[in-house]
Design a protein around this motif. Structure first.
Motif, short mmCIF file in Angstrom:
data_model
loop_
_atom_site.label_atom_id
_atom_site.label_comp_id
_atom_site.label_asym_id
_atom_site.label_seq_id
_atom_site.Cartn_x
_atom_site.Cartn_y
_atom_site.Cartn_z
N MET A 1 -20.27 21.31 -47.65
CA MET A 1 -21.37 21.86 -46.90
C MET A 1 -21.49 23.32 -47.08
SD MET A 1 -20.45 20.07 -43.19
CE MET A 1 -20.56 18.26 -42.93
N ARG A 2 -22.65 23.77 -46.85
CA ARG A 2 -22.64 25.19 -46.58
C ARG A 2 -22.65 25.55 -45.12
NH1 ARG A 2 -25.22 29.31 -49.53
NH2 ARG A 2 -26.31 31.00 -48.18
N ILE A 3 -21.70 26.50 -44.71
CA ILE A 3 -21.35 27.05 -43.42
C ILE A 3 -21.45 28.46 -43.47
CG2 ILE A 3 -19.48 27.09 -41.92
CD1 ILE A 3 -18.13 24.80 -43.63
N VAL A 4 -22.20 28.87 -42.33
CA VAL A 4 -22.42 30.10 -41.80
C VAL A 4 -21.48 30.36 -40.59
CG1 VAL A 4 -24.02 31.96 -41.00
CG2 VAL A 4 -24.59 30.17 -42.50
N VAL A 5 -20.46 31.53 -40.68
CA VAL A 5 -19.63 31.66 -39.61
C VAL A 5 -19.97 32.92 -39.04
CG1 VAL A 5 -17.44 32.10 -38.86
CG2 VAL A 5 -17.68 30.65 -40.78
N VAL A 6 -20.55 33.09 -37.79
CA VAL A 6 -21.03 34.42 -37.10
C VAL A 6 -19.93 34.83 -36.39
CG1 VAL A 6 -22.55 35.34 -35.43
CG2 VAL A 6 -23.43 33.36 -37.00
N GLY A 7 -19.67 36.15 -36.56
CA GLY A 7 -18.38 36.88 -36.11
C GLY A 7 -17.02 36.23 -36.84
N ALA A 8 -17.24 36.38 -38.33
CA ALA A 8 -16.16 35.80 -39.15
C ALA A 8 -14.91 36.67 -39.27
CB ALA A 8 -16.77 35.50 -40.46
N ASN A 9 -15.20 38.10 -38.69
CA ASN A 9 -14.21 39.00 -38.81
C ASN A 9 -13.04 39.18 -37.95
OD1 ASN A 9 -16.48 39.80 -37.44
ND2 ASN A 9 -15.47 41.84 -36.86
N GLY A 10 -13.27 38.34 -36.82
CA GLY A 10 -12.31 37.92 -35.73
C GLY A 10 -11.06 37.28 -36.47
N THR A 11 -9.96 36.97 -35.51
CA THR A 11 -8.80 36.44 -35.91
C THR A 11 -9.13 34.94 -36.07
OG1 THR A 11 -7.51 37.89 -34.70
CG2 THR A 11 -6.44 35.53 -35.30
N THR A 12 -9.51 34.22 -35.13
CA THR A 12 -10.30 32.69 -35.24
C THR A 12 -11.18 32.85 -36.44
OG1 THR A 12 -9.80 32.54 -32.95
CG2 THR A 12 -10.94 30.78 -34.05
N GLY A 13 -12.02 33.68 -36.54
CA GLY A 13 -13.16 33.59 -37.49
C GLY A 13 -12.64 33.52 -38.96
N GLN A 14 -11.74 34.29 -39.06
CA GLN A 14 -11.02 34.40 -40.46
C GLN A 14 -10.17 33.18 -40.72
OE1 GLN A 14 -9.20 38.19 -41.64
NE2 GLN A 14 -10.34 39.13 -39.83
N GLU A 15 -9.57 32.49 -39.67
CA GLU A 15 -8.84 31.55 -40.07
C GLU A 15 -9.77 30.29 -40.26
OE1 GLU A 15 -5.77 29.41 -40.76
OE2 GLU A 15 -5.58 31.38 -39.85
N VAL A 16 -10.91 30.15 -39.50
CA VAL A 16 -11.98 29.02 -39.75
C VAL A 16 -12.54 29.17 -41.39
CG1 VAL A 16 -14.40 28.35 -39.37
CG2 VAL A 16 -12.72 28.89 -37.56
N VAL A 17 -12.66 30.53 -41.85
CA VAL A 17 -13.20 30.76 -43.04
C VAL A 17 -12.41 30.28 -44.07
CG1 VAL A 17 -13.96 32.83 -44.83
CG2 VAL A 17 -14.75 32.75 -42.56
N THR A 18 -11.02 30.79 -44.18
CA THR A 18 -10.04 30.33 -44.74
C THR A 18 -9.87 28.92 -44.91
OG1 THR A 18 -8.71 32.56 -44.33
CG2 THR A 18 -7.67 30.70 -45.45
N GLN A 19 -9.74 28.35 -43.95
CA GLN A 19 -9.46 26.84 -43.78
C GLN A 19 -10.80 25.94 -44.36
OE1 GLN A 19 -7.56 24.71 -40.55
NE2 GLN A 19 -6.73 26.76 -39.85
N ALA A 20 -12.10 26.66 -44.08
CA ALA A 20 -13.38 25.95 -44.47
C ALA A 20 -13.25 25.95 -46.15
CB ALA A 20 -14.38 26.60 -44.01
N LEU A 21 -12.90 27.27 -46.83
CA LEU A 21 -12.95 27.24 -48.07
C LEU A 21 -11.99 26.53 -48.91
CD1 LEU A 21 -13.06 31.43 -48.45
CD2 LEU A 21 -14.87 29.68 -49.13
N ALA A 22 -10.67 26.15 -48.20
CA ALA A 22 -9.70 25.55 -48.75
C ALA A 22 -10.13 24.01 -48.70
CB ALA A 22 -8.52 25.74 -47.85
N ALA A 23 -10.95 23.57 -47.75
CA ALA A 23 -11.54 22.37 -47.66
C ALA A 23 -12.85 21.79 -48.59
CB ALA A 23 -11.92 21.86 -46.20
N GLY A 24 -12.90 23.18 -49.46
CA GLY A 24 -14.17 22.89 -50.29
C GLY A 24 -15.43 23.13 -49.87
#
Length: 225
Positions: A1-24
């Protein structure tokens, strides 16, 4: 999927970004300060202005889902009157409609509703201190509930802490048991898993650990979702 994370610089946002990238997934971090994500390899960064739906719509082109991980970043700020969550959700909704995106996941809190099962420190102290933030999160949820063209999930977090992943509860609306705490890593895991599972469309899942969960380390830091 193509995912847009708004507010990705926060602690939760960065964790979501990292895990989403790891999931492909392909991930776009939509932030005001692009340099805040320079340490995460593989994420595409889009500079946005939360008051300008046009910048958000541009970042959302071709997206399958938008995830809002916006937050104040501290208890002191969260105690003050705010319209951050409701205002940003209106802008995000406008941008999604312009970009043709239907799916949105937002961070909210179990504190948006009364819960007699919550521990005393949560109901008598934290919820009272943070009622301004919880009130605006409730407004945010109403905006989504009144948007029949969107497929939304409002993830109601409990006491948000750093710590290792472990089994957690997910219940609609409010928890009926548990310690009303969740780690950043598991909050992000729930969100990323839900992207493909689609088990919580137009729902308010509340996350927390059962009372039998492993004890927390005194060295962990905490904030409130």
């Amino acid at each position: 999927m193509r995912i847009v994370v708004v507010g990705a610089n926060g602690t939760t946002g960065q964790e979501v970004v990292t895990q989403a990238l790891a999931a492909g997934h392909e991930v776009v971090g939509a932030v005001r300060r692009p340099e805040a994500l320079s340490h995460i390899k593989g994420v595409k960064v889009a500079k946005i202005d939360l008051s300008d739906a046009g910048t958000l719509s541009t970042a959302m082109q071709g997206a399958d889902v938008v995830i809002s991980t916006l937050g104040h970043g501290g208890i002191g700020a969260a105690m003050k009157f705010t319209t951050l969550y409701s205002d940003s959700t209106r802008t995000i909704r406008t941008a999604m409609r312009a970009a043709g995106v239907k799916r949105i996941v937002v961070l909210s809190s179990g504190g948006t509703v009364d819960n007699d099962m919550a521990p005393g420190f949560y109901t008598r102290l934290l919820r009272r201190l943070l009622i301004n933030t919880y009130t605006d999160m409730a407004r945010m949820e109403t905006i989504l509930e009144e948007s029949p063209d969107l497929e939304w999930t409002s993830v109601r977090l409990t006491y948000l802490r750093k710590g290792p992943t472990q089994p957690f509860l997910a219940q609609e609306g409010k928890l009926d048991r548990g310690n009303f705490q969740i780690h950043f890593v598991d909050a992000a895991r729930f969100i990323v898993d839900e992207l493909t599972a689609r088990e919580w469309i137009n729902a308010h899942p509340v996350l927390g650990y059962d009372k039998g969960a492993k004890a927390f380390s005194n060295s962990t830091t905490s904030t409130l979702a």
